[in-house]
Design a protein around this motif. Structure first.
Motif, PDB file in Angstrom:
ATOM      1  N   GLU A  48       0.836  -1.176   0.000  1.00  0.00           N
ATOM      2  CA  GLU A  48       0.000   0.000   0.000  1.00  0.00           C
ATOM      3  C   GLU A  48       0.878   1.235   0.000  1.00  0.00           C
ATOM      4  OE1 GLU A  48      -3.301   0.840   2.921  1.00  0.00           O
ATOM      5  OE2 GLU A  48      -3.808  -1.169   2.250  1.00  0.00           O
ATOM      6  N   GLY A  49       0.536   2.166  -0.835  1.00  0.00           N
ATOM      7  CA  GLY A  49       1.314   3.379  -0.907  1.00  0.00           C
ATOM      8  C   GLY A  49       1.252   4.172   0.377  1.00  0.00           C
ATOM      9  N   LYS A  50       2.429   4.647   0.800  1.00  0.00           N
ATOM     10  CA  LYS A  50       2.477   5.467   2.008  1.00  0.00           C
ATOM     11  C   LYS A  50       1.937   6.868   1.697  1.00  0.00           C
ATOM     12  CE  LYS A  50       4.740   2.681   4.923  1.00  0.00           C
ATOM     13  NZ  LYS A  50       4.844   1.476   4.084  1.00  0.00           N
ATOM     14  N   SER A  51       1.511   7.530   2.734  1.00  0.00           N
ATOM     15  CA  SER A  51       0.958   8.863   2.563  1.00  0.00           C
ATOM     16  C   SER A  51       2.066   9.877   2.309  1.00  0.00           C
ATOM     17  CB  SER A  51       0.173   9.267   3.818  1.00  0.00           C
ATOM     18  OG  SER A  51      -0.048  10.663   3.810  1.00  0.00           O
ATOM     19  N   LYS A  52       1.962  10.544   1.167  1.00  0.00           N
ATOM     20  CA  LYS A  52       2.926  11.582   0.809  1.00  0.00           C
ATOM     21  C   LYS A  52       2.887  12.724   1.816  1.00  0.00           C
ATOM     22  CE  LYS A  52       3.164  14.943  -2.943  1.00  0.00           C
ATOM     23  NZ  LYS A  52       2.666  15.209  -4.320  1.00  0.00           N
ATOM     24  N   MET A  53       1.667  13.089   2.213  1.00  0.00           N
ATOM     25  CA  MET A  53       1.511  14.183   3.160  1.00  0.00           C
ATOM     26  C   MET A  53       2.147  13.852   4.504  1.00  0.00           C
ATOM     27  SD  MET A  53       0.318  17.214   3.628  1.00  0.00           S
ATOM     28  CE  MET A  53      -0.675  17.399   2.121  1.00  0.00           C
ATOM     29  N   ALA A  54       1.887  12.635   4.982  1.00  0.00           N
ATOM     30  CA  ALA A  54       2.443  12.230   6.278  1.00  0.00           C
ATOM     31  C   ALA A  54       3.968  12.194   6.205  1.00  0.00           C
ATOM     32  CB  ALA A  54       1.899  10.861   6.676  1.00  0.00           C
ATOM     33  N   ALA A  55       4.495  11.624   5.127  1.00  0.00           N
ATOM     34  CA  ALA A  55       5.945  11.517   4.984  1.00  0.00           C
ATOM     35  C   ALA A  55       6.580  12.904   4.929  1.00  0.00           C
ATOM     36  CB  ALA A  55       6.290  10.718   3.724  1.00  0.00           C
ATOM     37  N   GLY A  56       5.948  13.796   4.190  1.00  0.00           N
ATOM     38  CA  GLY A  56       6.485  15.141   4.056  1.00  0.00           C
ATOM     39  C   GLY A  56       6.504  15.881   5.386  1.00  0.00           C
ATOM     40  N   LEU A  57       5.393  15.791   6.124  1.00  0.00           N
ATOM     41  CA  LEU A  57       5.309  16.487   7.410  1.00  0.00           C
ATOM     42  C   LEU A  57       6.269  15.871   8.423  1.00  0.00           C
ATOM     43  CD1 LEU A  57       1.444  17.078   7.669  1.00  0.00           C
ATOM     44  CD2 LEU A  57       3.233  18.722   7.048  1.00  0.00           C
ATOM     45  N   LEU A  58       6.403  14.562   8.387  1.00  0.00           N
ATOM     46  CA  LEU A  58       7.354  13.904   9.287  1.00  0.00           C
ATOM     47  C   LEU A  58       8.770  14.389   8.996  1.00  0.00           C
ATOM     48  CD1 LEU A  58       6.052  10.208   9.349  1.00  0.00           C
ATOM     49  CD2 LEU A  58       6.114  11.787  11.278  1.00  0.00           C
ATOM     50  N   GLY A  59       9.059  14.552   7.707  1.00  0.00           N
ATOM     51  CA  GLY A  59      10.386  15.026   7.319  1.00  0.00           C
ATOM     52  C   GLY A  59      10.639  16.442   7.817  1.00  0.00           C
ATOM     53  N   ILE A  60       9.642  17.289   7.671  1.00  0.00           N
ATOM     54  CA  ILE A  60       9.800  18.692   8.058  1.00  0.00           C
ATOM     55  C   ILE A  60       9.944  18.831   9.575  1.00  0.00           C
ATOM     56  CG2 ILE A  60       8.566  20.898   8.198  1.00  0.00           C
ATOM     57  CD1 ILE A  60       7.416  20.159   5.350  1.00  0.00           C
ATOM     58  N   PHE A  61       9.132  18.098  10.323  1.00  0.00           N
ATOM     59  CA  PHE A  61       9.126  18.287  11.774  1.00  0.00           C
ATOM     60  C   PHE A  61      10.045  17.317  12.525  1.00  0.00           C
ATOM     61  CE2 PHE A  61       5.019  20.105  10.445  1.00  0.00           C
ATOM     62  CZ  PHE A  61       5.196  21.386  10.954  1.00  0.00           C
ATOM     63  N   LEU A  62      10.177  16.104  12.006  1.00  0.00           N
ATOM     64  CA  LEU A  62      10.976  15.100  12.712  1.00  0.00           C
ATOM     65  C   LEU A  62      12.093  14.541  11.834  1.00  0.00           C
ATOM     66  CD1 LEU A  62       7.958  13.229  14.337  1.00  0.00           C
ATOM     67  CD2 LEU A  62       9.605  14.667  15.551  1.00  0.00           C
ATOM     68  N   GLY A  63      12.363  15.254  10.742  1.00  0.00           N
ATOM     69  CA  GLY A  63      13.360  14.777   9.787  1.00  0.00           C
ATOM     70  C   GLY A  63      14.734  14.578  10.407  1.00  0.00           C
ATOM     71  N   GLY A  64      15.036  15.361  11.436  1.00  0.00           N
ATOM     72  CA  GLY A  64      16.332  15.252  12.092  1.00  0.00           C
ATOM     73  C   GLY A  64      16.563  13.904  12.739  1.00  0.00           C
TER      74      GLY A  64
END
Ligand SMILES: [Zn+2]
Length: 124
Positions: A48-64
């Motif tokens: 199942e394709g992962k959520s682009k929105m979730a991945a993007g927001l995770l990267g921005i806020f928790l990407g570190g």
């Protein structure tokens, strides 16, 4: 004697009726059931394709901490970012690098520059 099944006259003492094949010994003719219920459904992994929105927001806020890459299945990158974001503190700049890296990846995901997850499945 007569067959109890078909009623025809058969030789006395017959164990089986020669005409219809009925078992006349009184024993129940139970054939061992060799039926084996085979429930072998081919193990097809759900992709199942992962959520682009979730991945993007995770990267921005928790990407570190590489959370977005763990989410998408980019294990290698995720571990490097997690290490940079944690033990990277010993060189002070480690978490800064991973935070910027993750932030940029988060933007790229949302902008559609990163289109697939670590398994090659398109983000949705
Ligand atoms: Zn018979």
């Amino acid at each position: 004697m007569f067959c109890s099944n078909c009623g025809k006259e058969i030789p006395d003492g017959s164990k089986f009726c020669p005409l219809c094949g009925k078992n006349l010994t009184g024993g129940t003719n139970t054939s061992p059931s060799n039926e084996v219920t085979v429930s072998s459904t081919p193990a097809e992994p759900e992709r199942e394709g992962k959520s682009k929105m979730a991945a993007g927001l995770l990267g921005i806020f928790l990407g570190g901490l590489g959370i977005h890459n763990f989410y998408m299945g980019y294990k290698g990158k995720a571990i490097i970012q997690l290490l940079l974001g944690t033990v990277g503190i010993i060189v002070l700049i480690g978490p800064v690098i991973s935070a910027i890296w993750g932030f940029v990846e988060g933007i790229m995901i949302l902008a559609g520059k990163i289109r697939v997850d670590g398994h090659g499945v398109p983000l949705v």
